[in-house]
Design an enzyme around this catalytic site. Structure first.
Site, PDB file in Angstrom:
ATOM      1  N   GLY A  69       0.822  -1.198   0.000  1.00  0.00           N
ATOM      2  CA  GLY A  69       0.000   0.000   0.000  1.00  0.00           C
ATOM      3  C   GLY A  69       0.857   1.248   0.000  1.00  0.00           C
ATOM      4  O   GLY A  69       2.019   1.225  -0.437  1.00  0.00           O
ATOM      5  N   CYS A  70       0.314   2.337   0.505  1.00  0.00           N
ATOM      6  CA  CYS A  70       1.034   3.615   0.522  1.00  0.00           C
ATOM      7  C   CYS A  70       2.367   3.466   1.242  1.00  0.00           C
ATOM      8  O   CYS A  70       2.429   2.988   2.375  1.00  0.00           O
ATOM      9  CB  CYS A  70       0.176   4.675   1.211  1.00  0.00           C
ATOM     10  SG  CYS A  70       1.014   6.265   1.397  1.00  0.00           S
TER      11      CYS A  70
END
Length: 416
Positions: A69-70
């Site tokens: 993810g981020c």
């Protein structure tokens, strides 16, 4: 024989084994004890070097790449783990060269937001890094994590050393057992990695209130706890009974590997709670080979509970390889605990055969820590005492009682 190296920092111990037949010394340098009861950090052994002085430049750092993810949150999370030396946010395994953030977000580059992790395998293993990674990643989410959606938010683990692949694959297989939905975590060699723009580096350090899809407090599970590490090392040392004629290097490796597994029965949290309220502890030793590991555990107990009175019980006379008063004196056990003989030469701790002094200490102890199966069996009828058994399961009979496989380590409150 084992010796306490002395002069070691608070959370470390130098252990030296003298192999008298081969006239060699092996040692465990600066044994750093880390991890919660379920997530111990690894120890490692190296051949003796003069002055026991390992310099950072001599340590073989390793690198692994995590996409989850981020990368803002993933980098902040990985930075909190002891043993992680360096992190870099970037873009990995895409089709284009030197992509920008805007290009990656367009879903046209094939790159994943990824964190490069450089770590010290002397302090944290790849297995533990993977466990931490899966703590904060949903491996069943395809091209998304949390509220972030897109190809760049897929989850994957990219390696640069081929020997890491089976370790990663084994971790993914474990995750598959936890989910009904398919696990989509990539396990691939690193094809390419490009550093992200400077403003992405250490983003949450620069912007503490910035967006983060990861609960950074989850890293606390993996942060140092010397007491837990010392307990696990003392339990792992119980396998020295099986050493026989094997070379010491193999015995140490066996202790190391067993120490890094999970406890099949783990009542250590309850033990630590009981120690908070206790005034006196009786620690009943087992074999002479593991006494220095018992001493390390007792030292950590005394550091965390300085007002606690600790007594270490040894055999009244030599029998097989069980610990005696001479062994205790040679290792300096008397510096951390009162040492008493139990007055008996029997295997285990048969109270009716022990001395009046030992029975008085036994009866008055608020907590009893007992090593080895012989003590487990001989004290099984003492249901009115607060006894914790710390050992390795060595036979099918005990395995059946504890419902734990042979060869596993346990910290068990009473007899289950």
């Amino acid at each position: 024989m084992w010796n306490d190296g002395g002069g070691i920092p608070k959370t470390s111990l130098k252990l030296v084994w003298t192999d008298q037949e081969q006239n060699e010394e092996f040692f465990i340098p600066d044994v750093v004890l880390m991890g919660s009861p379920n997530t111990p950090y690894p120890l490692s052994w190296k051949k003796h070097q003069e002055e026991n002085n390992l310099h950072k430049e001599d340590i073989n750092m390793k690198t692994i790449y995590f996409a989850g993810g981020c990368f803002w949150g993933m980098e902040a999370f990985m930075k909190k783990l002891p043993g992680v030396a360096e992190t870099t946010a970037g873009y990995a395994n895409g089709r284009t060269e030197n992509p920008t953030y805007q290009e990656v977000c367009s879903n046209t580059t094939g790159h994943a937001e990824t964190v490069k992790v450089v770590y010290d395998p002397e302090q944290i293993s790849l297995e533990l890094l993977l466990k931490a990674f899966f703590k904060v990643v949903d491996p069943t989410e395809l091209n998304r994590q949390g509220g972030d959606v897109g190809e760049q938010y897929r989850n994957g683990i990219y390696y640069v050393e081929v020997e890491d692949r089976p370790v990663i694959e084994a971790a993914i297989e474990k995750e598959k057992q936890k989910y009904a939905n398919p696990v989509v975590t990539e396990c691939m060699p690193l094809a390419c990695f490009y550093d992200a723009e400077e403003y992405h580096q250490d983003y949450l350090d620069k912007n503490p209130a910035g967006y983060c899809h990861i609960n950074l407090l989850d890293a606390d599970e993996f942060i140092a706890d010397p007491l837990c590490g010392a307990l696990r090392l003392a339990a792992a040392g119980n396998q020295i009974d099986f050493a026989g004629s094997r070379e010491v290097r193999f015995v140490m490796e066996e202790v190391y590997h067993r120490m890094n597994g999970t406890l099949a029965v783990d009542n250590s949290g309850q033990l630590f709670e009981d120690l908070k309220d206790a005034k006196s502890v009786l620690y009943i030793g087992d074999n002479c080979g593991e006494i220095v590991l018992d001493k390390l555990f007792i030292e950590e107990i005394r550091k965390q509970y300085p007002d606690l009175s600790v007594t270490y019980g040894v055999r009244g006379e030599p029998i097989v390889n069980d610990v005696t008063i001479l062994d205790a004196r040679m290792t300096g056990m008397e510096r951390v605990a009162e040492v008493i003989e139990n007055g008996s030469g029997a295997l285990g701790t048969v109270l009716s055969d022990t001395s009046l002094q030992f029975r008085n200490v036994f009866e008055k102890a608020d907590v009893i820590i007992s090593k080895e199966q012989g003590n487990f069996e001989s004290l099984s009828e003492c249901t009115d005492k607060n006894i914790y058994h710390l050992m390795m399961v060595k036979c099918e009979r005990i395995a059946g009682i504890l419902k734990a496989p042979v060869g596993e380590l346990i910290c068990c409150h009473g007899v289950r």
